[in-house]
Design an enzyme around this catalytic site. Sequence first.
Site, short mmCIF file in Angstrom:
data_model
loop_
_atom_site.label_atom_id
_atom_site.label_comp_id
_atom_site.label_asym_id
_atom_site.label_seq_id
_atom_site.Cartn_x
_atom_site.Cartn_y
_atom_site.Cartn_z
N LYS A 1 4.47 2.19 -2.30
CA LYS A 1 4.56 3.38 -3.14
C LYS A 1 6.07 3.86 -2.66
O LYS A 1 6.80 4.30 -3.57
CB LYS A 1 3.78 4.54 -2.81
CG LYS A 1 2.25 4.24 -2.91
CD LYS A 1 1.26 5.36 -2.43
CE LYS A 1 -0.07 5.08 -1.87
NZ LYS A 1 -1.12 4.56 -2.70
N TRP B 1 -9.99 0.37 -5.04
CA TRP B 1 -9.41 1.66 -5.01
C TRP B 1 -7.99 1.75 -5.22
O TRP B 1 -7.84 2.79 -5.53
CB TRP B 1 -9.59 1.81 -3.24
CG TRP B 1 -9.16 3.20 -2.85
CD1 TRP B 1 -7.98 3.56 -1.98
CD2 TRP B 1 -9.89 4.46 -3.11
NE1 TRP B 1 -8.29 4.77 -1.73
CE2 TRP B 1 -9.05 5.47 -2.43
CE3 TRP B 1 -10.94 4.88 -4.01
CZ2 TRP B 1 -9.58 6.65 -2.26
CZ3 TRP B 1 -11.32 6.03 -3.82
CH2 TRP B 1 -10.61 7.18 -3.21
N SER C 1 0.95 -1.01 -0.02
CA SER C 1 0.02 0.15 0.18
C SER C 1 0.88 1.34 -0.03
O SER C 1 1.74 1.40 -0.89
CB SER C 1 -1.06 0.11 1.30
OG SER C 1 -2.01 0.63 0.91
N HIS D 1 -7.64 -5.75 0.38
CA HIS D 1 -6.50 -5.13 0.30
C HIS D 1 -5.66 -5.42 1.76
O HIS D 1 -6.09 -5.29 2.81
CB HIS D 1 -6.92 -3.54 0.45
CG HIS D 1 -5.85 -2.51 0.48
ND1 HIS D 1 -5.02 -2.14 -0.64
CD2 HIS D 1 -5.11 -1.77 1.65
CE1 HIS D 1 -4.02 -1.25 -0.39
NE2 HIS D 1 -4.26 -1.05 1.20
C1 GCU Z 1 -5.55 4.92 1.67
C2 GCU Z 1 -4.81 5.32 0.40
C3 GCU Z 1 -3.82 4.61 -0.43
C4 GCU Z 1 -3.12 3.86 0.27
C5 GCU Z 1 -3.73 3.11 1.50
C6 GCU Z 1 -2.81 2.46 2.46
O1 GCU Z 1 -6.30 3.80 1.23
O2 GCU Z 1 -5.96 6.29 -0.34
O3 GCU Z 1 -3.28 5.61 -1.40
O4 GCU Z 1 -2.51 3.04 -0.39
O5 GCU Z 1 -4.44 4.25 2.37
O6 GCU Z 1 -1.69 3.00 2.60
O7 GCU Z 1 -3.20 1.47 3.36
#
Ligand code: GCU
Length: 413
Positions: free
Chosen positions: A257, A344, A253, A394
Amino acid sequence: MRLLIRFLTATMFLLMTDGVAAQNENMDESKVNPYTLPDLLSSNGKKISNVKQWERSRKPEILSLYQQHVYGRIPGRPSAMHFITTSIDRNALQGKATRKEVTIHFTAGEQGPSLHLLLWIPNERIKSPVFVGLNFDGNHTTHADSTITVTEKWKTTSKNKAILRGSQSTRWQVDTLIAHGYGLATAWYQDVERDDSTGWQTGIRTTLQESLQITPKEWGALAVWGWANSRIMDYLETDEQVDAKRVILTGHSRLGKAALWGAANDKRFAAIISNNSGEGGAALARRNFGEDVKRINRAFPHWFIGKFKDYSFAVDQLPVDQHMLLATMAPRPLYVASALEDAWADPKGEFLSAWHASSAYALYVKKGLPSSNMPPVNSPAGKWVRYHIRTGKHDVTLFDWQQYIDFADEYVK
Ligand code: GCU
């Protein structure tokens, strides 16, 4: 009538003060707009057709675009950085592993900013390949072992005061990794910077700005967490039980990144795994599905540099798209993973990005993904660039780890 007028005025006020409210994220595949990606393999109108041109001009150009428009710069290591091993158990997991805790101090002495590393290494080998990944909730949540230190920093920073030992252990699968001959190194990401819009004021962007020669505005929080992964690598290079040429960087997540930008800047990572990294990670920014640039900038302004806000309503003006970030990993093995119930993060956008990045691998005569069609659920596809979409939410699951282990067995070990 009066009620209706009041409702209309309130709605108009909302729309005027927060333009974003009027434009919700698209979650409907039939409403994805056509888009044109920046050409990965051309630079100033010239075609990039071999490794030399890619390495000498296009790749550095892409990295510098990301630096200037998206994540900011990642500095090196502070000169006073040093490591102190605070615990060592050579008989962990019924003798199968050595478990160490190491504090990475970023300044001289022991009072300054630091990162607390938890490391598991198989005992059966002299030197082991290691997976690295930052964790969301503290080292003590990654495994049920009741002797894992709950750090002072965690106690004072974490919003979640309950000590949930092992609550995240399904995301780490330590026993499976050890059984397959891999070590694991993890640290709590907020050790270096708290994850909110004022986190930079107390985090290393402020405390280390002089020693790292970088101002807080020059990098965002994702770059900071990417930097932390490299400091873990600095330690791993000194550990005799670790095969530092075989360190695999993972991230889930937001930490996926961060891992991608970190790995783009640090060639020492032998392979990279993006787990459900979504917008600002593996997913194409121009595909308007799921989270988008305006939404991520509004919800998490601290993750990126100021310049990235210019693209909230002008994503087509962004000089990069995420296939270009993935391409900078070439020729290192790259795994991109999605989850079916993680709309998402835009699984299709994550897949297409990996597909387009595969053409950089082709320059090295390395096969990436075989087709522009997504593979069936729970069936990994591809060679040096591999992708899967699994059932479920997720998350990071045992299924994910099993695929990463197979991938590492094939391309890293
Ligand atoms: C939120 C956010 C995402 C991210 C996620 C996470 O959903 O919008 O961009 O990847 O959190 O880090 O769990």
